[in-house]
Design an enzyme around this catalytic site. Sequence first.
Site, PDB file in Angstrom:
ATOM      1  N   LYS A   1       1.256   4.242  -2.978  1.00 21.05           N
ATOM      2  CA  LYS A   1       0.892   5.636  -2.753  1.00 21.05           C
ATOM      3  C   LYS A   1       2.098   6.562  -2.962  1.00 21.05           C
ATOM      4  O   LYS A   1       1.966   7.662  -3.500  1.00 21.05           O
ATOM      5  CB  LYS A   1       0.323   5.811  -1.341  1.00 21.05           C
ATOM      6  CG  LYS A   1      -1.007   5.109  -1.120  1.00 21.05           C
ATOM      7  CD  LYS A   1      -2.059   5.563  -2.113  1.00 21.05           C
ATOM      8  CE  LYS A   1      -3.403   4.894  -1.851  1.00 21.05           C
ATOM      9  NZ  LYS A   1      -4.426   5.273  -2.862  1.00 21.05           N
TER      10      LYS A   1
ATOM     11  N   THR B   1     -15.161   9.601   4.631  1.00 19.97           N
ATOM     12  CA  THR B   1     -15.852   8.953   3.531  1.00 19.97           C
ATOM     13  C   THR B   1     -17.117   8.305   4.069  1.00 19.97           C
ATOM     14  O   THR B   1     -17.341   8.215   5.268  1.00 19.97           O
ATOM     15  CB  THR B   1     -14.965   7.883   2.876  1.00 19.97           C
ATOM     16  OG1 THR B   1     -14.665   6.884   3.861  1.00 19.97           O
ATOM     17  CG2 THR B   1     -13.672   8.492   2.358  1.00 19.97           C
TER      18      THR B   1
ATOM     19  N   TYR C   1       0.827  -1.204   0.000  1.00 14.56           N
ATOM     20  CA  TYR C   1       0.000   0.000   0.000  1.00 14.56           C
ATOM     21  C   TYR C   1       0.866   1.260   0.000  1.00 14.56           C
ATOM     22  O   TYR C   1       0.682   2.173  -0.806  1.00 14.56           O
ATOM     23  CB  TYR C   1      -0.923  -0.007   1.214  1.00 14.56           C
ATOM     24  CG  TYR C   1      -1.782   1.239   1.346  1.00 14.56           C
ATOM     25  CD1 TYR C   1      -2.988   1.331   0.673  1.00 14.56           C
ATOM     26  CD2 TYR C   1      -1.385   2.305   2.152  1.00 14.56           C
ATOM     27  CE1 TYR C   1      -3.783   2.466   0.789  1.00 14.56           C
ATOM     28  CE2 TYR C   1      -2.174   3.440   2.275  1.00 14.56           C
ATOM     29  CZ  TYR C   1      -3.368   3.517   1.594  1.00 14.56           C
ATOM     30  OH  TYR C   1      -4.144   4.653   1.710  1.00 14.56           O
TER      31      TYR C   1
END
Length: 308
Positions: free
Chosen positions: A177, A208, A173
């Site tokens: 990014k 979110t 991850y």
Amino acid sequence: MGIALQGQVALVTGASRGVGRGIALQLGEAGATVYITGRRPELSDNLGYGLPGLQEVAEEITAAGGQGIALYIDHSNMFEVQYLFDKINKDQDGRLDILVNNVFSSIGKVTDTFGKAFYEIDPSFWDTVNDVGLRNHYYCSVYAARIMVPRKTGMIVNIASLGGLRYAFNVAYGVGKDALVRMATDMAVELEKDNICVITLMPGPVRTEAIEIGVFGGTSKAESAEFTGKALARFAMDPGRMKKTGKALLTGDLAQKYGFGDRDGMEPQNIRSVKTMLETLGKPEIAKFIPNRVKVPKWMIWQTCNRL
């Protein structure tokens, strides 16, 4: 924001919810024609939370003042990705002003592996995380640049995260990014002569839909998805935006520069804010005396991220 982007054509990938939806709505509110992509309803992982579908988001964009156009695209299928740009190129007579690389398909799998070392996870996990979340962004940028370069104008935005600065979730991850930042920086070098601005936009913690529902547990000072959208839309309107090409920009910094707040009047956290740092360190009694505008230099942030 009025109709400052009227006549402009934008593409926001992965816009059925979250940051993508917030960005698409704000671009629409500014008057842009906004193409949005997402998975087909039968493949959606909205998990029964009653979140809006892609076509509903397109209708919201139109109601906000723009024109929303929904296209179901599998961003792991590069034939479909090429079709997407061919369609925009044809439908808009060779015009694409803004590309927002936002789609990311693996947040559930990322959080499922939290706490495991990279060698404890099957190495194919790399492809699971970085196929759509990185490889696809490169393809989209190539196809977008081919439309923008002949017109000598345009903007490409990679939506990254704080996980590109410091360790978050797992190795795959974080590398993905961080790579988005380098991708934007290097593309900016090659596209500057063509007047195409390329940036990385880094939101802070974002409320979110999943966070608000409680899947991950919200944070009271997280920014809304619309706040991220405001930051991008205001930057898109800035006639001096080429001065920032190649940079990684924080939404909190853009809010201060352009003078806007969040939808509920709250001022979200800024990772460069001394106040935020003191609160994070458990010093609220000191933090309350420090204005949010007092920030540490960007170079100091990079130093804390184990950079040279």
